[in-house]
Design a protein around this motif. Structure first.
Motif, PDB file in Angstrom:
ATOM      1  N   TRP A   1     -24.909  -0.702 -75.165  1.00 62.51           N
ATOM      2  CA  TRP A   1     -26.418  -0.611 -74.226  1.00 62.51           C
ATOM      3  C   TRP A   1     -25.903  -1.179 -72.783  1.00 62.51           C
ATOM      4  O   TRP A   1     -26.160  -0.578 -71.887  1.00 62.51           O
ATOM      5  N   GLN A   2     -25.404  -2.415 -72.920  1.00 63.47           N
ATOM      6  CA  GLN A   2     -24.899  -3.224 -71.743  1.00 63.47           C
ATOM      7  C   GLN A   2     -24.097  -2.297 -70.946  1.00 63.47           C
ATOM      8  O   GLN A   2     -24.136  -1.896 -69.767  1.00 63.47           O
ATOM      9  N   ILE A   3     -22.969  -1.749 -71.576  1.00 66.74           N
ATOM     10  CA  ILE A   3     -21.731  -1.255 -70.957  1.00 66.74           C
ATOM     11  C   ILE A   3     -22.104   0.410 -70.253  1.00 66.74           C
ATOM     12  O   ILE A   3     -21.590   0.682 -69.320  1.00 66.74           O
ATOM     13  N   GLY A   4     -22.995   0.940 -71.183  1.00 68.02           N
ATOM     14  CA  GLY A   4     -23.435   2.108 -70.714  1.00 68.02           C
ATOM     15  C   GLY A   4     -24.507   2.238 -69.928  1.00 68.02           C
ATOM     16  O   GLY A   4     -24.725   3.291 -69.102  1.00 68.02           O
ATOM     17  N   GLY A   5     -25.426   1.372 -69.735  1.00 67.86           N
ATOM     18  CA  GLY A   5     -26.662   1.378 -69.121  1.00 67.86           C
ATOM     19  C   GLY A   5     -26.882   0.023 -68.055  1.00 67.86           C
ATOM     20  O   GLY A   5     -26.805   0.219 -66.955  1.00 67.86           O
ATOM     21  N   LEU A   6     -26.982  -1.139 -68.788  1.00 69.48           N
ATOM     22  CA  LEU A   6     -27.557  -2.086 -67.997  1.00 69.48           C
ATOM     23  C   LEU A   6     -26.396  -2.425 -66.904  1.00 69.48           C
ATOM     24  O   LEU A   6     -26.772  -2.664 -65.607  1.00 69.48           O
ATOM     25  N   GLY A   7     -25.216  -2.607 -67.190  1.00 68.33           N
ATOM     26  CA  GLY A   7     -24.143  -2.695 -66.084  1.00 68.33           C
ATOM     27  C   GLY A   7     -24.023  -1.677 -65.000  1.00 68.33           C
ATOM     28  O   GLY A   7     -24.143  -2.147 -63.664  1.00 68.33           O
ATOM     29  N   PRO A   8     -23.900  -0.389 -65.115  1.00 65.95           N
ATOM     30  CA  PRO A   8     -23.689   0.450 -64.409  1.00 65.95           C
ATOM     31  C   PRO A   8     -25.091   0.661 -63.453  1.00 65.95           C
ATOM     32  O   PRO A   8     -25.034   0.753 -62.192  1.00 65.95           O
TER      33      PRO A   8
END
Length: 231
Positions: free
Chosen positions: A103-110
C-alpha cells in the motif's frame, strides 16, 4: 556487513530505520542524487533503475557472492526475512505486513511524491495538479488513520510497514496536512518519532546532507531524466 547506498529521502530513511532498529552493522555510501551520482556506472550495476536506496549484503545467508538489492520495499522484505524481524511470523501476520507495505509502495509514496513535486518543485504552479495530490494525500492519511484506530502500529506490532510509511508522513506540512485532523495517525507518528532508532537514523541522514533548498541544477538532474540520460 551491509553497504547502504543512500541519500536522506523518505525512501532512503526506510532502510536506515530498519538497520538501526535491528542493530545491524552497516556502512553508508552516499549517493548525491542532486549531483547525478545515481547515474554513475558502478551504481547502475547495483541499482539499474538509477534510484537509491540500494544495498549490497556481503554476508548473505548461505554464503557465496554478495547480493545487491534495489527498491526500498524489496530491501525491507529482504532484511526482514534475513533477520526474522519486523514482519509477521505466521501467515496472517506476514500477509498483513506485506499488504500494507505494498500500500505504501503503490499509493502513499507515489501520491505524496507527486504532492511534493507539484506543490514545491514544479516551475509552474498548476492549481488542478496541486489540489489533486493534496486531496489524495488527505484521503490516504484518512486510510491510515482508520487503520490505526485501536492499534499501536499498522499491523499491531512495529513492522516494516510502519518503517515504510513513517518517512513519507514526516513532511506533512509541505503536503498541506494537519496531523491534528487524524488523531490516530498523530499518536502513531509521535510514537515512532520518539524511538531511539528513529532519532539515530535521521541524525545520520542530517550528517550527510543539510536541509537546504534544492538548486535549479539539481531539479534538472532529478526531474529531467529520460531513457537518453542513461545512454
Amino acid at each position: 556487513m551491509i553497504d547502504l547506498h543512500y541519500w536522506p529521502t523518505p525512501n532512503g530513511h526506510k532502510v536506515t530505520l530498519f538497520l538501526e532498529e535491528a542493530g545491524i552493522d552497516y556502512r553508508i555510501v552516499p549517493v548525491n542524487i542532486g549531483a547525478g551520482e545515481q547515474f554513475q556506472p558502478d551504481f547502475l550495476k547495483i541499482a539499474p533503475n538509477n534510484r537509491m536506496p540500494a544495498i549490497v549484503d556481503h554476508d548473505p545467508v548461505g554464503g557465496g557472492e554478495p547480493i545487491a538489492i534495489f527498491e526500498s520495499g524489496a530491501i525491507l522484505l529482504y532484511l526482514a526475512d534475513k533477520y526474522g524481524s519486523f514482519i509477521g511470523i505466521d501467515l496472517r501476520g506476514r500477509t498483513e505486513t506485506v499488504q500494507w507495505l505494498m500500500w505504501q509502495i503503490g499509493g502513499l509514496g507515489p501520491m505524496l511524491g507527486q504532492n511534493h513535486h507539484f506543490s514545491g518543485y514544479a516551475p509552474e504552479k498548476i492549481p488542478y495538479a496541486i489540489n489533486r495530490y493534496v486531496n489524495e494525500t488527505n484521503r490516504l492519511y484518512g486510510v491510515l488513520d482508520r487503520r490505526l484506530e485501536g492499534r499501536d502500529f499498522i499491523t499491531g506490532e512495529y513492522s516494516i510497514a510502519d518503517m515504510a510509511c513513517y518517512p513519507w508522513i514526516v513532511p506533512y506540512e509541505r503536503q498541506g496536512q494537519r496531523l491534528e485532523d487524524t488523531p490516530n495517525l498523530k499518536r502513531w507518528f509521535d510514537a515512532i518519532a520518539a524511538r531511539p532508532a528513529t532519532v539515530t537514523a535521521y541524525a545520520k541522514g542530517a550528517e550527510i546532507s543539510e536541509n537546504k533548498p534544492m538548486t535549479e541544477e539539481a531539479k534538472k538532474v532529478l526531474f529531467g531524466q529520460t531513457a537518453k540520460v542513461l545512454g
